[in-house]
Design a protein around this motif. Sequence first.
Motif, PDB file in Angstrom:
ATOM      1  N   TRP A  30     -12.830   2.482  18.588  1.00 54.06           N
ATOM      2  CA  TRP A  30     -11.951   2.919  19.677  1.00 54.06           C
ATOM      3  C   TRP A  30     -12.281   4.356  20.067  1.00 54.06           C
ATOM      4  N   THR A  31     -12.263   4.614  21.383  1.00 54.91           N
ATOM      5  CA  THR A  31     -12.489   5.969  21.895  1.00 54.91           C
ATOM      6  C   THR A  31     -11.544   6.219  23.065  1.00 54.91           C
ATOM      7  N   VAL A  32     -11.445   7.485  23.453  1.00 57.40           N
ATOM      8  CA  VAL A  32     -10.787   7.777  24.721  1.00 57.40           C
ATOM      9  C   VAL A  32     -11.714   7.277  25.824  1.00 57.40           C
ATOM     10  N   PRO A  33     -11.179   7.017  27.016  1.00 53.23           N
ATOM     11  CA  PRO A  33     -12.013   6.470  28.095  1.00 53.23           C
ATOM     12  C   PRO A  33     -13.236   7.328  28.377  1.00 53.23           C
ATOM     13  N   GLY A  34     -14.369   6.657  28.593  1.00 55.96           N
ATOM     14  CA  GLY A  34     -15.596   7.337  28.951  1.00 55.96           C
ATOM     15  C   GLY A  34     -16.563   7.573  27.804  1.00 55.96           C
ATOM     16  N   LYS A  35     -16.123   7.329  26.568  1.00 55.70           N
ATOM     17  CA  LYS A  35     -16.988   7.630  25.424  1.00 55.70           C
ATOM     18  C   LYS A  35     -17.485   6.383  24.696  1.00 55.70           C
ATOM     19  N   GLN A  36     -17.278   5.219  25.293  1.00 57.23           N
ATOM     20  CA  GLN A  36     -17.771   3.998  24.671  1.00 57.23           C
ATOM     21  C   GLN A  36     -19.297   3.958  24.512  1.00 57.23           C
ATOM     22  N   PRO A  37     -20.083   4.584  25.415  1.00 58.11           N
ATOM     23  CA  PRO A  37     -21.545   4.570  25.207  1.00 58.11           C
ATOM     24  C   PRO A  37     -21.992   5.227  23.902  1.00 58.11           C
ATOM     25  N   LEU A  38     -21.106   5.991  23.247  1.00 55.41           N
ATOM     26  CA  LEU A  38     -21.481   6.688  22.017  1.00 55.41           C
ATOM     27  C   LEU A  38     -21.121   5.896  20.756  1.00 55.41           C
ATOM     28  N   THR A  39     -20.736   4.624  20.912  1.00 52.78           N
ATOM     29  CA  THR A  39     -20.258   3.850  19.765  1.00 52.78           C
ATOM     30  C   THR A  39     -21.296   2.981  19.053  1.00 52.78           C
ATOM     31  N   PRO A  40     -22.424   2.580  19.657  1.00 47.74           N
ATOM     32  CA  PRO A  40     -23.279   1.576  19.002  1.00 47.74           C
ATOM     33  C   PRO A  40     -23.770   1.952  17.610  1.00 47.74           C
ATOM     34  N   PHE A  41     -24.203   3.193  17.400  1.00 51.28           N
ATOM     35  CA  PHE A  41     -24.727   3.566  16.085  1.00 51.28           C
ATOM     36  C   PHE A  41     -23.631   3.485  15.032  1.00 51.28           C
ATOM     37  N   GLY A  42     -22.460   4.032  15.325  1.00 48.27           N
ATOM     38  CA  GLY A  42     -21.361   3.982  14.372  1.00 48.27           C
ATOM     39  C   GLY A  42     -20.922   2.567  14.068  1.00 48.27           C
ATOM     40  N   MET A  70       0.829  -1.204   0.000  1.00 43.66           N
ATOM     41  CA  MET A  70       0.000   0.000   0.000  1.00 43.66           C
ATOM     42  C   MET A  70       0.863   1.253   0.000  1.00 43.66           C
ATOM     43  N   SER A  71       0.218   2.402  -0.175  1.00 47.13           N
ATOM     44  CA  SER A  71       0.906   3.691  -0.256  1.00 47.13           C
ATOM     45  C   SER A  71       1.242   4.219   1.133  1.00 47.13           C
ATOM     46  N   THR A  72       2.264   5.064   1.187  1.00 44.33           N
ATOM     47  CA  THR A  72       2.720   5.605   2.472  1.00 44.33           C
ATOM     48  C   THR A  72       1.637   6.407   3.182  1.00 44.33           C
ATOM     49  N   TYR A  73       0.792   7.107   2.436  1.00 45.01           N
ATOM     50  CA  TYR A  73      -0.173   7.998   3.087  1.00 45.01           C
ATOM     51  C   TYR A  73      -1.240   7.233   3.869  1.00 45.01           C
ATOM     52  N   LEU A  74      -1.275   5.902   3.702  1.00 45.89           N
ATOM     53  CA  LEU A  74      -2.266   5.074   4.393  1.00 45.89           C
ATOM     54  C   LEU A  74      -1.726   4.443   5.670  1.00 45.89           C
ATOM     55  N   VAL A  75      -0.447   4.630   5.957  1.00 46.04           N
ATOM     56  CA  VAL A  75       0.127   4.106   7.191  1.00 46.04           C
ATOM     57  C   VAL A  75      -0.443   4.897   8.374  1.00 46.04           C
ATOM     58  N   ALA A  76      -0.687   4.198   9.485  1.00 44.02           N
ATOM     59  CA  ALA A  76      -1.240   4.894  10.658  1.00 44.02           C
ATOM     60  C   ALA A  76      -0.751   4.235  11.936  1.00 44.02           C
ATOM     61  N   PHE A  77      -0.575   5.050  12.977  1.00 35.84           N
ATOM     62  CA  PHE A  77      -0.408   4.539  14.322  1.00 35.84           C
ATOM     63  C   PHE A  77      -0.934   5.562  15.321  1.00 35.84           C
ATOM     64  N   VAL A  78      -1.591   5.032  16.332  1.00 37.62           N
ATOM     65  CA  VAL A  78      -2.185   5.846  17.394  1.00 37.62           C
ATOM     66  C   VAL A  78      -1.739   5.265  18.723  1.00 37.62           C
ATOM     67  N   VAL A  79      -1.286   6.129  19.627  1.00 36.16           N
ATOM     68  CA  VAL A  79      -0.792   5.693  20.935  1.00 36.16           C
ATOM     69  C   VAL A  79      -1.448   6.552  22.006  1.00 36.16           C
ATOM     70  N   GLY A  80      -2.017   5.913  23.027  1.00 36.66           N
ATOM     71  CA  GLY A  80      -2.626   6.661  24.117  1.00 36.66           C
ATOM     72  C   GLY A  80      -3.508   5.768  24.961  1.00 36.66           C
ATOM     73  N   ARG A  81      -4.278   6.390  25.826  1.00 36.09           N
ATOM     74  CA  ARG A  81      -5.271   5.653  26.604  1.00 36.09           C
ATOM     75  C   ARG A  81      -6.528   5.522  25.741  1.00 36.09           C
ATOM     76  N   MET A  82      -6.734   4.350  25.213  1.00 38.62           N
ATOM     77  CA  MET A  82      -7.856   4.105  24.297  1.00 38.62           C
ATOM     78  C   MET A  82      -8.596   2.847  24.731  1.00 38.62           C
ATOM     79  N   GLU A  83      -9.913   2.862  24.504  1.00 37.34           N
ATOM     80  CA  GLU A  83     -10.758   1.717  24.818  1.00 37.34           C
ATOM     81  C   GLU A  83     -11.474   1.263  23.564  1.00 37.34           C
ATOM     82  N   ALA A  84     -11.704  -0.052  23.445  1.00 36.64           N
ATOM     83  CA  ALA A  84     -12.323  -0.615  22.241  1.00 36.64           C
ATOM     84  C   ALA A  84     -13.628  -1.318  22.580  1.00 36.64           C
ATOM     85  N   THR A  85     -14.535  -1.327  21.610  1.00 34.25           N
ATOM     86  CA  THR A  85     -15.741  -2.128  21.726  1.00 34.25           C
ATOM     87  C   THR A  85     -15.389  -3.603  21.562  1.00 34.25           C
TER      88      THR A  85
END
Length: 800
Positions: free
Chosen positions: A164-176, A136-151
């Motif tokens: 994935w969201t920062v802590p406390g925002k998991q209740p806002l994930t179901p629709f997405g 794949m192309s370079t512009y598609l490479v990604a990395f994220v580091v931090g306090r993150m929570e996953a469904t």
Amino acid sequence: LQSAMAEDANRRQFKARIESEQKTQRVEFSFQEPLRPGEWRLHLSFHGKLNDQLRGFYRSTYKDVLGTQQTLAATQFEATDARRAFPCWDEPDFKAVFATTLVIDPHLTAISNTSVISESVESGKKVVRFADTIKMSTYLVAFVVGRMEATEPVWIGKTPLRLWTVPGKQPLTPFGQDIAAASLKFFEDYYGMPYPGDKLDLLAIPDFASGAMENLGAITFRETALLVDRQTGTHAELERVADVVAHENAHMWFGDLVTMSWWNGLWLNEAFATFMEMLAVDAGKPEWKRWESFSVARAAAFSVDGLVSTRPIEYPVHAPKDADAMFDILTYEKGASVLRMLEQHIGPTVFRDGVRQYLRTHAYGNADTQDLWTALGTAARQPVPELMNGWIFQPGFPLVTAELHGQELRLSQQRFTYLVQEPALEELWQIPIQIRLAVGNRTEHRQLLLTGQETKVGLPDGVTSVFVNEGGHGFYRVRHRAPLLEQLLDQGLDRLAAIERFILVSDTWATTVAGLTTLPEYLRLTGHFKSERDKNVWAVLLDSFSFLNRIISSEDRKDLETLVCHCVKPTIEELGWDTRQGESDLVRQLRGDLLGALGKLGNDAATQQEAAERYRRYRQDPASIDSNVVPALVAILAHTGDEARYDEFLELYRTGSTPQEERRYLFSLASFRHKELLARTLTRTINGEIRTQDAPFIVGAMLLSVYSRDLTWDFVKANWDHMDRLFPKQGLRRMCGGIVGLATPELEQDVRDFFASRKIDLGGKTLEQYLEQLRVSVSFREREGRTIQAALVSAIQHET
């Protein structure tokens, strides 16, 4: 870059001398002796720091549930910013396989394009290794580091999908997550190919310059584009999340698996993903009538493409800023519109088969526009390049004029422009045209391809109305000359679909701005739509009133307010303030739109008073007010608000429970009318109180408001250098779009002098287009200025 060394197959090493060019972030290596042809390994040592420009590898901050500021690191590499994170051949056709290892603090989480294959602790640090990516192309490479929570993952075939969201925002994930799962399955079926990655993560990032980014397997989003409360979100807010999630998922094939060869082909990625998002959302939410509401976005593309300074969808890209400038409404909405026109012309099944062939042929590689036309042309057994090249490589779009000549309908084409050009622009297009004829109690249809300057169509006896652009799929405007327009208004409106009524109003308004239709004619036309119940038709009506509000004198504003009230009140009186059983989401959104217009643009005192009372009830019990009405209440109260209301909304912005609520109160701060309150908002855009992802949009909104534009323009001029350093370049470019609201001759000249004296370049033709849009507004003001009041009064009397 600290050092570079080349190693040959025999492990002999040659140190390189490094010359760097800071502006483009390019480096050149030179060696004491030439390197022989063969296989070599390049060893690079480099370091960097997290920047605050929302590009490359950057820092994002947020406050946790205890109010403590936390930091995470995220990437945004498109178009040419991967080089800001690691040395690479940063061009789309230099595809490679990427193996990422991240060494982080043990309490943090790391996410990249692929699944984690190992995790260990070494010297007190957590070492996270990820699987190899696809090529794949370079512009598609990604990395994220931090306090993150996953469904918990949802499995689509063999693919685990998480949000994935920062802590406390998991209740806002179901629709997405529901939309992500449904659209991923839809695309696997449509493309006839499985998802190309080994997992799919969608990450909500607190600071993010654009809407979202299609990194393979690790899509990053602005929080408002992914997280939403299904119960309190408005229809428009839910629709935005659905659109953006589907758009990014579509990219996993069209853009990531098959990538444009160079940035001039960016439209292949973005236009197609926009087209596919509409298909996916329409398939999953047919009650939303998504293709009809897309017509509003298409009309916005028309407004830019009607400029002399427009550009072709595809044009040469020579520098990074030219690539950045391609992320605009022409690439997305115009590109998607002409694809929809082609799909309807050759047939949806044939179109899909051509897309499948294109993806199979170019998987894991690069392609250009002609490759797509070849695949579609083969599937359709039609000369697709000859049909489509004019729409892609030629600027502008046609105005089709329809006139009656006895028993014939004469159709002619010319390029549409708002400003008269001498000599006239002579471009021609191959235009797929659909016509519907009302003949007594029956309906007849005609289909043709207009390739020349004009053609004639025979009409049967007894025709009572003719509508050109049936179904609304054509990317062209139509001028129905008398008596065709009168026939449609007097006896044909009930035969038109909602999207066709939208087109009729939108096209007539465009020809009014261009001076081909008089303002009194247009205002009389609006009187035929008092019983209209389609939100998109109302969107163009209200947009035309907002345009008039920007260009009229303050003395004429009372007459415009009266006209708006006359137009809107009958519908509001029928709809009421409260929802009714069985009411669609679209009607609920219409109610909110019309109430907002009545309270702000109409400046209706009774509506403002009722809004204050209902907002009081809403603060006591949020469930007592339909969520689609709440934005109107907030906007109206800001419009009429004092210092106490400003302080209240400022605090609600700071403590919003959802990204949408936070955004709603933030933008309300730009809608107050008191100068001292507006000055406070402007100060907050550059002192760190408002995120740099949002601040440029606030300034742009204030430039568009007649109550704040003078103050804001003075602020921009005084603080330009600071804004240029502080704001993301994409945001700064969007902010400058607000200058189209400075629609007086004096302000226009000051704008031109400022940008010329500072030698400001926004990339591509962006600034040139903004300045021409401003000229269009001022020209309209100069042309119609003496008659606007009379036209408004006449329309009011006609309404009465």
